[in-house]
Design a protein around this motif. Structure first.
Motif, short mmCIF file in Angstrom:
data_model
loop_
_atom_site.label_atom_id
_atom_site.label_comp_id
_atom_site.label_asym_id
_atom_site.label_seq_id
_atom_site.Cartn_x
_atom_site.Cartn_y
_atom_site.Cartn_z
N THR A 43 8.49 -10.42 4.46
CA THR A 43 8.48 -11.55 5.39
C THR A 43 7.26 -12.43 5.10
OG1 THR A 43 7.13 -10.54 7.15
CG2 THR A 43 9.48 -9.98 7.10
N GLN A 44 7.02 -13.39 6.00
CA GLN A 44 5.88 -14.28 5.82
C GLN A 44 4.55 -13.54 5.85
OE1 GLN A 44 7.69 -14.05 8.59
NE2 GLN A 44 6.53 -14.58 10.44
N LEU A 45 4.55 -12.31 6.33
CA LEU A 45 3.33 -11.51 6.36
C LEU A 45 2.86 -11.13 4.95
CD1 LEU A 45 4.06 -9.14 9.40
CD2 LEU A 45 2.71 -11.25 9.36
N SER A 46 3.71 -11.34 3.96
CA SER A 46 3.34 -11.00 2.58
C SER A 46 2.22 -11.88 2.05
CB SER A 46 4.56 -11.10 1.67
OG SER A 46 5.05 -12.44 1.64
N ILE A 47 1.92 -12.99 2.76
CA ILE A 47 0.83 -13.86 2.31
C ILE A 47 -0.54 -13.28 2.66
CG2 ILE A 47 2.29 -15.91 2.56
CD1 ILE A 47 0.71 -16.59 5.10
N LEU A 48 -0.58 -12.27 3.51
CA LEU A 48 -1.85 -11.66 3.89
C LEU A 48 -2.44 -10.90 2.71
CD1 LEU A 48 -0.80 -10.24 7.38
CD2 LEU A 48 -2.18 -12.28 6.93
N GLY A 49 -3.72 -10.67 2.75
CA GLY A 49 -4.38 -9.93 1.68
C GLY A 49 -3.88 -8.49 1.62
N VAL A 50 -3.97 -7.92 0.44
CA VAL A 50 -3.50 -6.54 0.24
C VAL A 50 -4.22 -5.58 1.18
CG1 VAL A 50 -3.36 -4.63 -1.40
CG2 VAL A 50 -2.86 -6.96 -2.17
N GLY A 51 -5.52 -5.73 1.32
CA GLY A 51 -6.29 -4.84 2.18
C GLY A 51 -5.82 -4.87 3.62
N ARG A 53 -2.82 -5.74 4.70
CA ARG A 53 -1.48 -5.15 4.80
C ARG A 53 -1.52 -3.63 4.71
NH1 ARG A 53 2.04 -7.96 0.43
NH2 ARG A 53 0.04 -8.33 -0.61
N VAL A 54 -2.33 -3.11 3.81
CA VAL A 54 -2.45 -1.65 3.67
C VAL A 54 -3.04 -1.04 4.94
CG1 VAL A 54 -3.65 0.21 2.45
CG2 VAL A 54 -2.60 -1.67 1.15
N THR A 55 -4.07 -1.67 5.47
CA THR A 55 -4.69 -1.17 6.70
C THR A 55 -3.70 -1.16 7.85
OG1 THR A 55 -6.86 -1.99 6.01
CG2 THR A 55 -6.56 -1.52 8.35
N ALA A 56 -2.90 -2.22 7.97
CA ALA A 56 -1.90 -2.30 9.04
C ALA A 56 -0.87 -1.18 8.91
CB ALA A 56 -1.22 -3.66 9.02
N CYS A 57 -0.41 -0.94 7.69
CA CYS A 57 0.58 0.12 7.46
C CYS A 57 0.00 1.50 7.74
CB CYS A 57 1.10 0.05 6.03
SG CYS A 57 2.15 -1.39 5.70
N LEU A 58 -1.24 1.73 7.34
CA LEU A 58 -1.89 3.02 7.61
C LEU A 58 -2.08 3.22 9.11
CD1 LEU A 58 -4.58 3.20 4.77
CD2 LEU A 58 -2.44 4.49 4.95
N GLY A 59 -2.39 2.14 9.82
CA GLY A 59 -2.54 2.24 11.26
C GLY A 59 -1.24 2.66 11.93
N ILE A 60 -0.14 2.07 11.51
CA ILE A 60 1.17 2.43 12.06
C ILE A 60 1.55 3.86 11.70
CG2 ILE A 60 3.66 1.97 11.85
CD1 ILE A 60 2.15 0.06 13.72
N THR A 61 1.24 4.27 10.48
CA THR A 61 1.52 5.65 10.07
C THR A 61 0.76 6.64 10.94
OG1 THR A 61 1.87 4.97 7.77
CG2 THR A 61 1.43 7.29 8.14
N PHE A 62 -0.49 6.34 11.21
CA PHE A 62 -1.30 7.22 12.07
C PHE A 62 -0.72 7.31 13.47
CE2 PHE A 62 -4.74 7.75 15.18
CZ PHE A 62 -5.22 9.01 14.79
N ILE A 63 -0.36 6.16 14.04
CA ILE A 63 0.10 6.13 15.42
C ILE A 63 1.50 6.71 15.59
CG2 ILE A 63 0.69 4.62 17.37
CD1 ILE A 63 -1.46 2.67 16.28
N THR A 64 2.42 6.35 14.70
CA THR A 64 3.82 6.72 14.91
C THR A 64 4.28 7.95 14.12
OG1 THR A 64 4.62 5.23 13.15
CG2 THR A 64 4.42 4.32 15.38
N ALA A 65 3.45 8.43 13.21
CA ALA A 65 3.83 9.62 12.43
C ALA A 65 2.84 10.77 12.63
CB ALA A 65 3.95 9.28 10.95
N LEU A 66 1.57 10.54 12.29
CA LEU A 66 0.60 11.64 12.34
C LEU A 66 0.35 12.15 13.76
CD1 LEU A 66 -2.01 10.52 9.66
CD2 LEU A 66 -0.10 12.11 9.43
#
Length: 218
Positions: A43-51, A53-66
């Protein structure tokens, strides 16, 4: 009468192994992470920096998986849950409650990092899907696996309908529906659910996500 395990054992070993892998890889606790990855990649969020996006994904993994996985492990150690898959519907209330809280926490997290409204609503929709499934599971073992993948298909359908996906939106939606079918097949092969239960789970996840997004994100 043969048990579910007896029926599963009678199937080719490679088939049951594949079904187990599909079930584990597309666990309801992991699907939100996949949704977040899709959001920051397609989506349009792909324009964000890699760091970012990675941080956001890791945050979701921690909250909804771990966090939910840790809670389920604690319940297993306490003897409140018999297995990690929570095969017994009578043991699902506490894990469902934890999952609902984590989904709401994920919606608060993405709101805090200034995510678009549709992404916030996706996690609220996931919480609503889990709450509905928790109520249903007291009487009928609706599939949480297809509920999660159905929800993923729901948000992809909504994004594609608004031309918010990179590339061919129809392709991504088609792949999402294939994934729902794959997960449903795996649950049937493992004798975890009936055809009606996997179909109902998929319809519930897809319907609630799509209806919630359409109602809030005009």
């Amino acid at each position: 009468m043969n048990s579910d395990n007896d029926k599963t054992t009678a199937l080719p070993r490679g088939l049951t192994l594949t079904a187990n892998i599909v079930s584990d890889v597309f666990s309801p606790l992991l699907v939100p992470t996949y949704a977040m990855i899709i959001a920051v990649m397609l989506t349009q969020l792909s324009i964000l920096g890699v760091g970012v996006r990675v941080t956001a994904c890791l945050g979701i993994t921690f909250i909804t998986a771990l966090l939910p996985m840790t809670f389920i492990f604690i319940l297993m150690r306490m003897g409140k849950v018999s297995d990690a898959s929570i095969s017994d519907p009578r043991e699902r209330t506490a894990p469902y409650m934890a999952t609902i809280i984590c989904y709401l926490g994920a919606s608060a997290y993405v709101y805090a990092i200034h995510a678009p409204l549709w992404l916030i609503i996706f996690f609220i929709g996931a919480a609503l899907t889990s709450a509905t499934a928790m109520l249903i599971t007291h009487w009928w073992k609706i599939s949480a696996h297809t509920g999660a993948t159905g929800g993923l298909a729901g948000i992809l359908f909504w994004l594609a309908d608004r031309n918010m996906l990179s590339g061919d939106g129809l392709l991504w939606v088609s792949l999402a529906f294939i994934l729902v079918g794959l997960v449903a097949s795996a649950r049937l092969i493992l004798n975890r659910h009936t055809l009606g239960q996997v179909a109902a789970g998929a319809a519930l996840g897809f319907g609630i996500e799509l209806a919630t997004l359409m109602a809030v994100c005009h």
